[in-house]
Design an enzyme around this catalytic site. Structure first.
Site, PDB file in Angstrom:
ATOM      1  N   ASN A 203       0.823  -1.217   0.000  1.00 53.69           N
ATOM      2  CA  ASN A 203       0.000   0.000   0.000  1.00 53.69           C
ATOM      3  C   ASN A 203       0.858   1.269   0.000  1.00 53.69           C
ATOM      4  O   ASN A 203       0.564   2.239  -0.694  1.00 53.69           O
ATOM      5  CB  ASN A 203      -0.921   0.028   1.233  1.00 53.69           C
ATOM      6  CG  ASN A 203      -2.101  -0.923   1.082  1.00 53.69           C
ATOM      7  OD1 ASN A 203      -2.508  -1.243  -0.032  1.00 53.69           O
ATOM      8  ND2 ASN A 203      -2.640  -1.375   2.201  1.00 53.69           N
TER       9      ASN A 203
ATOM     10  N   TYR B 118       8.375 -11.763  12.132  1.00 57.67           N
ATOM     11  CA  TYR B 118       9.087 -10.496  11.923  1.00 57.67           C
ATOM     12  C   TYR B 118      10.144 -10.646  10.829  1.00 57.67           C
ATOM     13  O   TYR B 118      10.181  -9.881   9.874  1.00 57.67           O
ATOM     14  CB  TYR B 118       9.729 -10.072  13.238  1.00 57.67           C
ATOM     15  CG  TYR B 118      10.401  -8.724  13.217  1.00 57.67           C
ATOM     16  CD1 TYR B 118       9.658  -7.554  13.071  1.00 57.67           C
ATOM     17  CD2 TYR B 118      11.778  -8.606  13.378  1.00 57.67           C
ATOM     18  CE1 TYR B 118      10.273  -6.307  13.077  1.00 57.67           C
ATOM     19  CE2 TYR B 118      12.400  -7.364  13.383  1.00 57.67           C
ATOM     20  CZ  TYR B 118      11.648  -6.213  13.233  1.00 57.67           C
ATOM     21  OH  TYR B 118      12.265  -4.980  13.246  1.00 57.67           O
TER      22      TYR B 118
ATOM     23  N   ARG C 129      12.377  -5.188  25.587  1.00 55.24           N
ATOM     24  CA  ARG C 129      13.732  -5.162  25.032  1.00 55.24           C
ATOM     25  C   ARG C 129      14.773  -4.986  26.126  1.00 55.24           C
ATOM     26  O   ARG C 129      14.518  -4.403  27.169  1.00 55.24           O
ATOM     27  CB  ARG C 129      13.841  -4.095  23.953  1.00 55.24           C
ATOM     28  CG  ARG C 129      13.192  -4.627  22.691  1.00 55.24           C
ATOM     29  CD  ARG C 129      13.510  -3.789  21.520  1.00 55.24           C
ATOM     30  NE  ARG C 129      12.523  -2.744  21.375  1.00 55.24           N
ATOM     31  CZ  ARG C 129      12.344  -2.083  20.230  1.00 55.24           C
ATOM     32  NH1 ARG C 129      13.075  -2.352  19.188  1.00 55.24           N
ATOM     33  NH2 ARG C 129      11.445  -1.144  20.149  1.00 55.24           N
TER      34      ARG C 129
HETATM   35  N1  UDP Z   1      17.333 -10.267  26.957  1.00 56.84           N
HETATM   36  C1  UDP Z   1      17.704 -10.548  28.255  1.00 56.84           C
HETATM   37  N2  UDP Z   1      16.903 -10.111  29.271  1.00 56.84           N
HETATM   38  C2  UDP Z   1      15.785  -9.375  29.066  1.00 56.84           C
HETATM   39  C3  UDP Z   1      15.418  -9.061  27.726  1.00 56.84           C
HETATM   40  C4  UDP Z   1      16.209  -9.523  26.693  1.00 56.84           C
HETATM   41  O1  UDP Z   1      18.727 -11.201  28.506  1.00 56.84           O
HETATM   42  O2  UDP Z   1      15.128  -8.988  30.038  1.00 56.84           O
HETATM   43  C5  UDP Z   1      18.193 -10.752  25.863  1.00 56.84           C
HETATM   44  C6  UDP Z   1      17.460 -11.404  24.706  1.00 56.84           C
HETATM   45  O3  UDP Z   1      17.210 -12.792  25.003  1.00 56.84           O
HETATM   46  C7  UDP Z   1      18.460 -11.207  23.584  1.00 56.84           C
HETATM   47  C8  UDP Z   1      19.045  -9.832  23.884  1.00 56.84           C
HETATM   48  O4  UDP Z   1      18.823  -9.621  25.280  1.00 56.84           O
HETATM   49  O5  UDP Z   1      19.489 -12.153  23.646  1.00 56.84           O
HETATM   50  C9  UDP Z   1      18.398  -8.709  23.087  1.00 56.84           C
HETATM   51  O6  UDP Z   1      17.010  -8.835  23.222  1.00 56.84           O
HETATM   52  P1  UDP Z   1      15.981  -7.746  22.705  1.00 56.84           P
HETATM   53  O7  UDP Z   1      14.611  -8.239  23.057  1.00 56.84           O
HETATM   54  O8  UDP Z   1      16.349  -6.387  23.175  1.00 56.84           O
HETATM   55  O9  UDP Z   1      16.139  -7.710  21.110  1.00 56.84           O
HETATM   56  P2  UDP Z   1      16.623  -8.738  19.984  1.00 56.84           P
HETATM   57  O10 UDP Z   1      17.995  -8.272  19.628  1.00 56.84           O
HETATM   58  O11 UDP Z   1      16.632 -10.141  20.507  1.00 56.84           O
HETATM   59  O12 UDP Z   1      15.635  -8.564  18.892  1.00 56.84           O
END
Ligand code: UDP
Length: 313
Positions: free
Chosen positions: A101, A147, A188
């Site tokens: 779109n 995603y 995150r």
């Molecule tokens: N992570 C973690 N503790 C948290 C949240 C995320 O150890 O409370 C880890 C997650 O498993 C990954 C990394 O931190 O290995 C980054 O995670 P995020 O969700 O920020 O983004 P991603 O890079 O995985 O899309």
């Protein structure tokens, strides 16, 4: 002459920073967002600006906007693992129907189009650091696939749409980005650790914390987006900060910077969690003259007041 610019996903974390920066350049900015993960509050300070318009709309529906439009930044998509796994179908459709779109809208207006793709298209990378030429290692039926595959499909759609219709379309691949306006509940890692450290809760490290990420401060990222849009490059171009560290080191750094006495605890590693991620930004440096300026420690210090404010409110 000032330009008229559309930012889809404009109420999101990166989108709201981009709108603010574009307004500073003198442009008229229209932000479109369905608020599935974005928040109107991110745009609160822009509401009174006569050159800014917010429209609550879903890009899964064809969009009618009175022209002209000179630039379209397409950021609309849930972006955190928690966010996109809560909305897997919406995430898949936004990269296919939604992108289609917006491409049509760009074509109608002869607008330049920029897609924010992602380091996730590299999946759990077997090449390190990741160059744009790397094809990736994605589990297409795994929990992150909604995603990853949405963004991969979008890249393919854009490249072919641009070729068939002669559209000026660009692709950038964003690596982990952080800063003020991040949603405190999107799960995150930087937001979680800062929130936990500042409220005396345990820092939740997934797995043994040996996985790596390379966090980029949001203002650096936004300047890269604008440079790419105004360049002659089509991409894909990586945008991220190559300052790589393990998640356990990130937890320790955040504890130190916040002076927190929180303990670090270990939780199971989510399935398909990429073991390492670091951008090769040679292309961005050479072609855009871009490289990040804000180091991790400085970026975290710039983010802390926002988290403290949110925790109080
Ligand atoms: N992570 C973690 N503790 C948290 C949240 C995320 O150890 O409370 C880890 C997650 O498993 C990954 C990394 O931190 O290995 C980054 O995670 P995020 O969700 O920020 O983004 P991603 O890079 O995985 O899309």
């Amino acid at each position: 002459m000032p330009k008229r610019i559309l930012v889809t996903g404009g109420a999101g974390f990166i989108g709201s920073h981009l709108c603010r920066k574009l307004l500073e350049t003198g442009a008229d900015v229209i932000a479109v967002d369905n608020l599935c993960t974005g928040r109107e509050g991110n745009l609160a300070d822009l509401k009174e600006n006569p050159r800014f318009t917010f429209i609550k709309a879903d890009i899964l529906d064809p969009i009618e906007l009175p022209g002209p439009l000179h630039r379209i930044y397409n950021l609309a998509c849930p972006a955190s693992p928690v966010g996109y796994q809560r909305l897997p179908l919406e995430t898949l459709y936004v990269g296919s129907v939604g992108v289609s779109n917006i491409l049509e809208l760009a074509l109608k207006n002869k607008a330049r189009f920029l897609q924010t793709s992602t380091s996730e298209i590299y999946g759990d990378p077997l090449e390190h650091p990741q160059k744009e030429t790397y094809w990736g290692n994605v589990n297409c039926v795994g929990p992150r696939a909604c995603y990853d595959e949405s963004k991969r499909f979008a890249e393919s759609l854009i490249i072919n749409f641009a070729k068939v219709h002669g559209l000026n379309a660009k692709i950038v691949r964003l690596f982990n980005t952080y800063g003020p306006q991040m949603d405190l509940d999107d799960g995150r890692v930087i937001v979680n650790f800062l929130k936990q450290a500042l409220s005396g809760e345990s820092l939740t490290v997934h797995g043994d914390g040996s996985q790596t990420r390379s966090p980029c401060y949001v203002s650096d990222l936004v300047s890269g987006l604008i440079l790419m849009m105004e360049s002659g490059e089509a991409g894909p171009v990586n945008l991220g900060n190559p300052e790589e560290l393990t998640i356990i080191d990130l937890a320790k750094m955040i504890k130190k910077i916040t002076g927190s006495k929180s303990e670090i605890i270990f939780l199971p590693l989510p399935k398909d969690d990429p073991t390492r991620r670091r951008p090769d930004i040679t292309l961005a440096k050479q072609r855009l003259g871009w490289s990040p300026r804000i180091g991790l420690e400085e970026g975290l210090r710039l983010t802390i007041p926002y988290i403290v404010g949110k925790l109080k409110s």
